[in-house]
Structure formats: structure tokens, C-alpha cells
Design a protein around this motif. Sequence first.
Motif, short mmCIF file in Angstrom:
data_model
loop_
_atom_site.label_atom_id
_atom_site.label_comp_id
_atom_site.label_asym_id
_atom_site.label_seq_id
_atom_site.Cartn_x
_atom_site.Cartn_y
_atom_site.Cartn_z
N MET A 73 12.11 -10.11 -5.48
CA MET A 73 10.67 -10.07 -5.29
C MET A 73 10.41 -9.42 -3.93
O MET A 73 10.76 -9.98 -2.88
CB MET A 73 10.09 -11.48 -5.34
CG MET A 73 10.47 -12.26 -6.60
SD MET A 73 9.96 -11.44 -8.13
CE MET A 73 8.19 -11.59 -7.99
N LEU A 74 9.81 -8.25 -3.96
CA LEU A 74 9.51 -7.50 -2.73
C LEU A 74 8.12 -7.90 -2.26
O LEU A 74 7.11 -7.52 -2.86
CB LEU A 74 9.60 -6.00 -3.01
CG LEU A 74 10.87 -5.52 -3.74
CD1 LEU A 74 10.87 -4.01 -3.88
CD2 LEU A 74 12.12 -6.00 -3.02
N GLU A 75 8.07 -8.68 -1.19
CA GLU A 75 6.81 -9.25 -0.72
C GLU A 75 6.06 -8.29 0.18
O GLU A 75 6.66 -7.60 1.02
CB GLU A 75 7.09 -10.56 0.02
CG GLU A 75 7.79 -11.61 -0.84
CD GLU A 75 8.18 -12.84 -0.06
OE1 GLU A 75 8.05 -12.80 1.20
OE2 GLU A 75 8.60 -13.83 -0.67
N HIS A 76 4.73 -8.25 0.01
CA HIS A 76 3.87 -7.37 0.80
C HIS A 76 3.06 -8.18 1.81
O HIS A 76 3.33 -9.36 2.03
CB HIS A 76 2.96 -6.57 -0.13
CG HIS A 76 3.73 -5.83 -1.19
ND1 HIS A 76 4.57 -4.77 -0.91
CD2 HIS A 76 3.80 -6.01 -2.54
CE1 HIS A 76 5.11 -4.32 -2.03
NE2 HIS A 76 4.67 -5.06 -3.03
N GLU A 77 2.07 -7.57 2.41
CA GLU A 77 1.27 -8.23 3.44
C GLU A 77 0.62 -9.50 2.91
O GLU A 77 0.18 -9.58 1.76
CB GLU A 77 0.17 -7.27 3.93
CG GLU A 77 0.70 -6.10 4.75
CD GLU A 77 1.13 -6.52 6.15
OE1 GLU A 77 0.89 -7.69 6.52
OE2 GLU A 77 1.70 -5.68 6.85
N ARG A 78 0.55 -10.50 3.78
CA ARG A 78 -0.14 -11.74 3.43
C ARG A 78 -1.57 -11.68 3.96
O ARG A 78 -1.98 -10.70 4.56
CB ARG A 78 0.59 -12.94 4.04
CG ARG A 78 2.05 -13.05 3.65
CD ARG A 78 2.65 -14.34 4.20
NE ARG A 78 4.08 -14.38 4.02
CZ ARG A 78 4.97 -13.90 4.89
NH1 ARG A 78 4.54 -13.36 6.02
NH2 ARG A 78 6.26 -13.97 4.66
N GLY A 79 -2.28 -12.75 3.72
CA GLY A 79 -3.63 -12.83 4.27
C GLY A 79 -4.70 -12.47 3.29
O GLY A 79 -4.55 -12.55 2.07
N ARG A 80 -5.84 -12.02 3.82
CA ARG A 80 -7.01 -11.77 3.00
C ARG A 80 -6.79 -10.65 1.98
O ARG A 80 -7.33 -10.69 0.89
CB ARG A 80 -8.19 -11.42 3.92
CG ARG A 80 -9.53 -11.28 3.21
CD ARG A 80 -10.65 -11.11 4.20
NE ARG A 80 -10.73 -12.29 5.10
CZ ARG A 80 -11.54 -12.35 6.15
NH1 ARG A 80 -12.32 -11.32 6.46
NH2 ARG A 80 -11.57 -13.44 6.91
#
Length: 278
Positions: A73-80
Motif C-alpha cells: 500500500m503506497l501511502e500519499h499525503e495525509r490531512g484535509r
Amino acid sequence: MSKQVLEELDLAYGLAPEMFQWIAIPETFSARIETFDRVEHAEALLDGATGLLEQFVGWLVARQQAVNTFAFMLEHERGREAIPATEVEIRLGEPAWRIDHMSRLLKERLPRVELTAPVIGVRLEVRLLAAMVPLTDDLFPEPGGSPADRKRLMELLSARLGPENVLVAVETPDHVPEASNAWIPISQTPIKLTEDVKAFERPFWLLDEPHKLLVRDDRPFYGSPLKIIKGPERIEGHWWNGQTAARDYYIAQASDASCYWIYLERVPGGAWYLHGKF
């Protein structure tokens, strides 16, 4: 000399039993790494993903397990403005636990992954496990490779070309001939027939679309008058989706002894169609 030193000497000389603290292997595997920077090309994640694979293989060996399916699982930016992780699933033709085998498939898959956003972390998920079966070396290897060799080849082709491009023909539980088979990715479980539809003689060549036949002297005509030599085989289906098929199939022979699979529509004034060739 203190009691502790005497006990340690007894342990060192083997005069007293030594009690070891055994390592407890986790029931499930979970591993994740964060990238040093925002990675925009999936191929640049190979070193980090290989490190996760090495941890995973160590866990498999310790648990005496093998894996059928796993995913990165290639995770991207978190947040809004967070978006779902990009999934890179790898399916194996047979359970495996060797790092060289799995890393080779990973090297083929990563360059083909298109990222929708920079990657900041990689997580390894286990989808399907199996019991470890030790490899055996046959005294007389099969010509052209063993079944395991062929499965590894199919895995490599699926990783390189994409699962949607390495297909296998399977039978489907449908009476209507043009819907009774399908092509699915070779990594998926083949569809099993719910009943035996092989009791009838079927042609090896099925036309993409049935060809309407001429009728001369009340006989279907295809290059020459066709003589019915076997049949009928009655087939009905697809009334549930508004595409009702009601047909009587026959094996017919032309003047040159060629055999054809033809059918007559079971409707008033129904036409003859050629559907297959033997």
C-alpha cells in the motif's frame, strides 16, 4: 567468589541447565516504512519495499508459512486533501516464501505503477497465507520444466504485462454456447461448472456471431445442401435478461463431408444459423 559468578561458570561449563528466553513470533505480520522524501516514481520505492519483503520472509519462515497473495500500500499525503493509498497487489501461482522469487515479481510490477500523488510511506499487507510445503527435487525432471517452473513463468508474465493481459479460458455455468466460456486472469481461481454440459458433441470452432443460412428445397444451405446427421440438442436460456435464446442444435454434413453445428430458432418462421465448425 560470589554465588552469581559460580552460577555463570556452571552455565559456561555446561554443569547447569541454561534457561533461554524464546522469541515470541507475532501471530500476524505488519510492517511499514516512511520515505525520506516525497517519492513521485514508484520504481524509486524498490529498496524500501524489498526491505519489507525481507522482514516478511523472516516472519514466514519462523511461522512455517507461505504466501499466496500480498500487497504493498503506497501511502500519499495525509490531512484535509488525503487520498486513498495506491495498491500494488501481487498474486502467486503457488504458495512461496523465497525472497528472490517475490522480489523478482516486485521489480516487474513497480515500474508499471502510475502514481496519482507523491508517496510518503509504504505498508505491506498479507492477503492470503498457506502452509509451507518444502521444495522437492525430482530424480528425473520433467522435460520443459516442472509445473512449479511453469507457474513461476505465468507469475512473471502477469507481473510484467499486467494480470489483465495473461488470461486463461474457463467454462462458465451457462447453457447458451456463446456465453458458456470466458477468459479470466490466470491468477484467479477458475470458474467451476455446476453441472456436466459435456455430454453432447460440440464443435472445436465456435463462430463469433451465428451466420444466417440460406434455405433451399426446405434444407439449410452452406456451400451445398446440408444433411442433418445428429440432433436435436435443445438449448434455452437468458429469459431473465430479455435476451431469450430458444434453439434446436443439429450436426449437419455438407456434400464434401464437412460437418457443421447449426441451429433452428424455436419461434414461428424461425431461421437456420451456422454456429460452429467441426
